[in-house]
Design a protein around this motif. Structure first.
Motif, short mmCIF file in Angstrom:
data_model
loop_
_atom_site.label_atom_id
_atom_site.label_comp_id
_atom_site.label_asym_id
_atom_site.label_seq_id
_atom_site.Cartn_x
_atom_site.Cartn_y
_atom_site.Cartn_z
N GLU A 107 2.30 8.37 3.27
CA GLU A 107 1.73 9.21 4.33
C GLU A 107 2.44 8.97 5.67
N ASP A 150 0.88 -1.18 0.00
CA ASP A 150 0.00 0.00 0.00
C ASP A 150 0.91 1.22 0.00
N ASP A 210 0.58 4.36 -1.07
CA ASP A 210 0.06 5.65 -0.62
C ASP A 210 0.06 5.74 0.90
#
Length: 215
Positions: free
Chosen positions: A154, A148, A150
């Motif tokens: 973050e 993942d 993204d």
């Protein structure tokens, strides 16, 4: 505040074999101690610019798995940073406590993709000036699993405060992480800058080392 990517580390099956492998890369032992309660030898080696933590249990554990399994970050506010990351929903592994070595305090959590992240608050500094006499000129990055992508961007960018220096690479202090969506393990490989890049290698516990051209 989190201010340094301090080390990448994990348990090793044969400490002498691991030290011999990294010695061939020009690494130097910069810290060594025995944690008597856990019966674990802890050795920090420096490969060019980066620290690698080797943990060797005195009594072999037949159920143990070996290899690099976490990245450690330094903070000047362990309790505050840990509470902040827990409030954001990241996975708790162990809450702040005194380190087994007695050198400061630590906590563990998991990033969005299950990579073990250690937060450290201590006064000891093991890192020495860059070691460039050997074949390796620098630790370019630690490659972390990020299926993942993204969520990992973050976590490392917005919440750990690392600087994004490429689409998949974040830096803080002297070292960097590279996010790898199709990684084979949580710590996929170490990227080492070498004066004469050669074929990829594996250390005695199967950790992959990728040699890159030195800048």
């Amino acid at each position: 505040m989190i201010y340094e990517l301090n080390h990448v580390g994990g348990p090793v099956q044969d400490l002498d074999a691991s030290l011999s492998f990294y010695d061939g890369l020009g690494a130097a032992v910069v810290d060594r101690l025995f944690m008597s309660t856990a019966r674990v030898h802890r050795v920090h080696i420096q490969v060019a610019t980066g620290l690698v933590e080797l943990l060797h249990r005195e009594e072999p554990d037949p159920e143990a798995t070996y290899g690099l399994n976490h990245v450690g970050f330094m903070t000047d506010d362990l309790d505050g940073d840990y509470a902040r990351l827990m409030a954001l929903g990241y996975g708790e592994i162990s809450s702040p406590r005194v380190a087994g070595s007695g050198q400061g305090r630590l906590a563990f959590l998991s990033d969005p993709n299950g990579v073990r992240v250690e937060l450290l608050q201590r006064s000891e500094e093991f890192r020495v000036p860059p070691i460039t006499a050997g074949p390796v000129q620098g630790l370019s990055y630690v490659a972390l699993a990020a299926p993942d992508l993204d969520a990992a961007i973050e976590f490392y960018g917005a919440h750990l405060g690392m600087e994004r220096v490429a689409d998949d690479t974040f830096r803080i202090g002297a070292d960097a992480v590279r996010l790898v969506p199709d990684a084979a393990s949580s710590i996929d490989h170490l990227g080492l800058a070498a004066a004469e890049p050669g074929a990829d290698a594996q250390d005695p516990d199967g950790n992959r080392v990728v040699f890159l051209p030195a800048a």
